[in-house]
Design a protein around this motif. Sequence first.
Motif, PDB file in Angstrom:
ATOM      1  N   ASP A  23       0.810  -1.219   0.000  1.00 12.63           N
ATOM      2  CA  ASP A  23       0.000   0.000   0.000  1.00 12.63           C
ATOM      3  C   ASP A  23       0.849   1.278   0.000  1.00 12.63           C
ATOM      4  N   ARG A  24       2.162   1.158  -0.123  1.00 16.06           N
ATOM      5  CA  ARG A  24       3.056   2.317  -0.142  1.00 16.06           C
ATOM      6  C   ARG A  24       3.397   2.716  -1.569  1.00 16.06           C
ATOM      7  N   GLU A  25       3.469   4.022  -1.805  1.00 24.43           N
ATOM      8  CA  GLU A  25       3.896   4.508  -3.113  1.00 24.43           C
ATOM      9  C   GLU A  25       5.416   4.424  -3.201  1.00 24.43           C
ATOM     10  N   ASN A  99       8.472  -1.328 -11.708  1.00 15.04           N
ATOM     11  CA  ASN A  99       7.058  -1.538 -12.021  1.00 15.04           C
ATOM     12  C   ASN A  99       6.145  -0.806 -11.050  1.00 15.04           C
ATOM     13  N   ARG A 100       6.571  -0.650  -9.793  1.00 13.00           N
ATOM     14  CA  ARG A 100       5.738   0.013  -8.797  1.00 13.00           C
ATOM     15  C   ARG A 100       5.907   1.523  -8.764  1.00 13.00           C
TER      16      ARG A 100
END
Length: 105
Positions: A23-25, A99-100
Motif C-alpha cells: 500500500d506504499r507509493e 514496475n511500482r
Amino acid sequence: IVFVSTHVNRSLCHIEVNPLPQDREVFVIRTNYLWNDWIHVNNLLGSTYDVPVPSKKDAERVINARGRLPVRNNVSEKGKRILCRCLKEEIRMYINLLNRAVNLS
C-alpha cells in the motif's frame, strides 16, 4: 541489504530485504535520468519551486566520477555464473521497484 557469504551449506548468496508494503507509493530516481527524475518526483510531492540542477558537464562528473566503467571484462565463466546467481534476486527486486514506481510510466 545484500549479504554474500560462504557458509558450510555452500550457499554463495543470501539476500535479506525487508518487504515493502504493497500500500506504499514508490518513487524511483534512476542514475541515467537523475535530474529529470529528481525534478519530477519533487513536483509530484508538491514542490512549489524549481530544483536547482547542475550543468550537464557537472552532472556527468558527479554521476561517473571515474569517467570509466569500474569493472573490466576479465571475469571467468565460473565467476559469471556465481555473479548471475547472486544478482538474480536483486534484479527481480529492481524490476519490481521499477514496475511500482508512480513517477515512471
